[in-house]
Design an enzyme around this catalytic site. Structure first.
Site, PDB file in Angstrom:
ATOM      1  N   HIS A 102      -9.889  11.291 -20.507  1.00  0.00           N
ATOM      2  CA  HIS A 102     -11.321  11.140 -20.777  1.00  0.00           C
ATOM      3  C   HIS A 102     -12.078  10.929 -19.489  1.00  0.00           C
ATOM      4  CE1 HIS A 102      -9.257   7.253 -21.086  1.00  0.00           C
ATOM      5  NE2 HIS A 102     -10.340   6.723 -20.527  1.00  0.00           N
ATOM      6  N   HIS A 104     -15.606   9.141 -18.074  1.00  0.00           N
ATOM      7  CA  HIS A 104     -16.679   8.190 -18.371  1.00  0.00           C
ATOM      8  C   HIS A 104     -17.979   8.724 -17.763  1.00  0.00           C
ATOM      9  CE1 HIS A 104     -13.943   4.624 -19.229  1.00  0.00           C
ATOM     10  NE2 HIS A 104     -13.107   5.404 -18.578  1.00  0.00           N
TER      11      HIS A 104
END
Ligand code: AMP
Length: 141
Positions: A102, A104
């Site tokens: 992922h 951010h």
């Protein structure tokens, strides 16, 4: 270590855990961090299964970073931020806590400190309000 189908983000992708979703396309999914380091802190994940930079296929990473590129200015404008911090951690030693890759997207304002990582759960209604702002900005983009 193999990819764990029961990691939190895999469950969010399958709809088994709730999230404040802001965006989805064929390859990517974006939602708000429940312990945001700043208002509007957004996570962007691939639908493809990968733990981090060390096992993601180049094409999947391309789709993922294209989504980050698309959403970063949208999150900035939705939140009225002055800048955006992009972070991505690989392996526990580097600070990775969830093993589905992922990025951010963290809104920043001059002089405003980041909150500590993964420490304070945000209220659901605050997350809902921030999610609504980002969804509205996407709709008008
Ligand atoms: P990291 O693996 O260090 O890049 O960070 C994982 C991030 O996931 C942290 O910022 C957590 O606050 C966030 N997080 C953990 N569980 C959830 C969840 N159920 N929904 C949204 N964000 C989460």
């Amino acid at each position: 270590m193999a990819y764990d189908d029961d990691n939190i983000f895999a469950k969010i992708l399958r709809g088994e855990l709730p999230c404040q979703k802001v965006y989805e396309d064929d390859h990517s999914f974006a939602f708000l961090d429940i312990m945001p380091r700043a208002d509007g802190h957004t996570l962007v994940i691939p639908k493809a299964k990968a733990q981090n930079m060390f096992d993601i296929a180049p094409g999947d990473l391309g789709h993922l970073i294209a989504c980050v590129h698309k959403l970063a200015p949208i999150v900035r404008d939705a939140m009225g931020a002055e800048g955006i911090l992009i972070q991505q951690f690989n392996e526990a030693a580097a600070g990775q806590m969830v093993f589905h890759i992922h990025f951010h997207i963290v809104p920043r304002w001059a002089g405003e400190q980041l909150r500590p990582p993964a420490q304070t759960m945000e209220d659901d209604d605050v997350l809902a309000a921030h999610g609504e702002k980002i969804r509205a900005q996407i709709a008008s983009a």
